[in-house]
Design a protein around this motif. Structure first.
Motif, mmCIF file in Angstrom:
data_model
loop_
_atom_site.group_PDB
_atom_site.id
_atom_site.type_symbol
_atom_site.label_atom_id
_atom_site.label_comp_id
_atom_site.label_asym_id
_atom_site.label_seq_id
_atom_site.Cartn_x
_atom_site.Cartn_y
_atom_site.Cartn_z
ATOM 1 N N GLY A 46 -4.872 -5.682 -3.515
ATOM 2 C CA GLY A 46 -4.530 -4.401 -4.136
ATOM 3 C C GLY A 46 -5.725 -3.541 -4.512
ATOM 4 N N ARG A 68 -6.702 0.129 -2.650
ATOM 5 C CA ARG A 68 -6.693 1.403 -3.380
ATOM 6 C C ARG A 68 -7.970 2.202 -3.112
ATOM 7 N N MET A 121 0.856 -1.177 0.000
ATOM 8 C CA MET A 121 0.000 0.000 0.000
ATOM 9 C C MET A 121 0.892 1.226 0.000
ATOM 10 N N GLU A 126 -0.593 -7.805 -3.657
ATOM 11 C CA GLU A 126 -1.259 -6.972 -4.670
ATOM 12 C C GLU A 126 -2.384 -7.732 -5.365
#
Length: 151
Positions: free
Chosen positions: A94, A98, A1, A90
């Protein structure tokens, strides 16, 4: 992150993985010495942090530096996120991360952070100047409100 808490654990540094306070508990966190770096996630980010029910357990420490965890019940509780915010997977997390909107702060001896119930947080502790230990005290308060919608 991006912007995560990335310093690796060491004898002077430790990481307490993303978690929320026990149900209906708010707290004040005043460090006595050392520094605490926090990532704070609002209750609305809980679905993005991939919580998984785990058995209740008891942590044990054996000198020098050996931590073990023993299950004490088959009962499962939601306590900590399955996301490693220092090195997130990720492919697995991920897209969700986000969307998360963490706040970041740093607190030192003489300062206090009020952490409302239901907020999720990851804490990285770093030693105080001149090699002093990192020490903080938690003050817990019962919150009589229920969890936010969606939790």
């Amino acid at each position: 992150m991006p912007g995560g808490l990335s310093d690796p654990p060491s004898p002077r540094n430790s990481i307490w993985a993303a978690h929320s306070a026990p149900s209906r508990r708010s707290r004040q966190l005043p460090p006595v010495s050392g520094v605490k770096h926090l990532m704070l996630f609002p209750p609305s980010d809980a679905p993005l942090l991939d919580y998984a029910a785990r058995r209740k357990g008891q942590l044990r420490y054996t000198w020098p530096g050996n931590f073990t965890r023993a299950s004490v019940s088959e009962h499962r509780v939601l306590f900590a996120s399955s996301v490693n915010l220092t090195e997130p997977d990720e492919a697995r997390h991920g897209a969700a991360l986000r969307l998360a909107r963490p706040l970041r702060c740093e607190i030192r001896g003489g300062e206090t952070l009020y952490l409302p119930a239901w907020w999720h947080h990851e804490v990285r502790s770093a030693g105080a100047p001149a090699g002093e230990i990192n020490l903080a005290v938690n003050f817990w308060f019962r919150n009589e409100t229920g969890p936010p919608d969606g939790m």
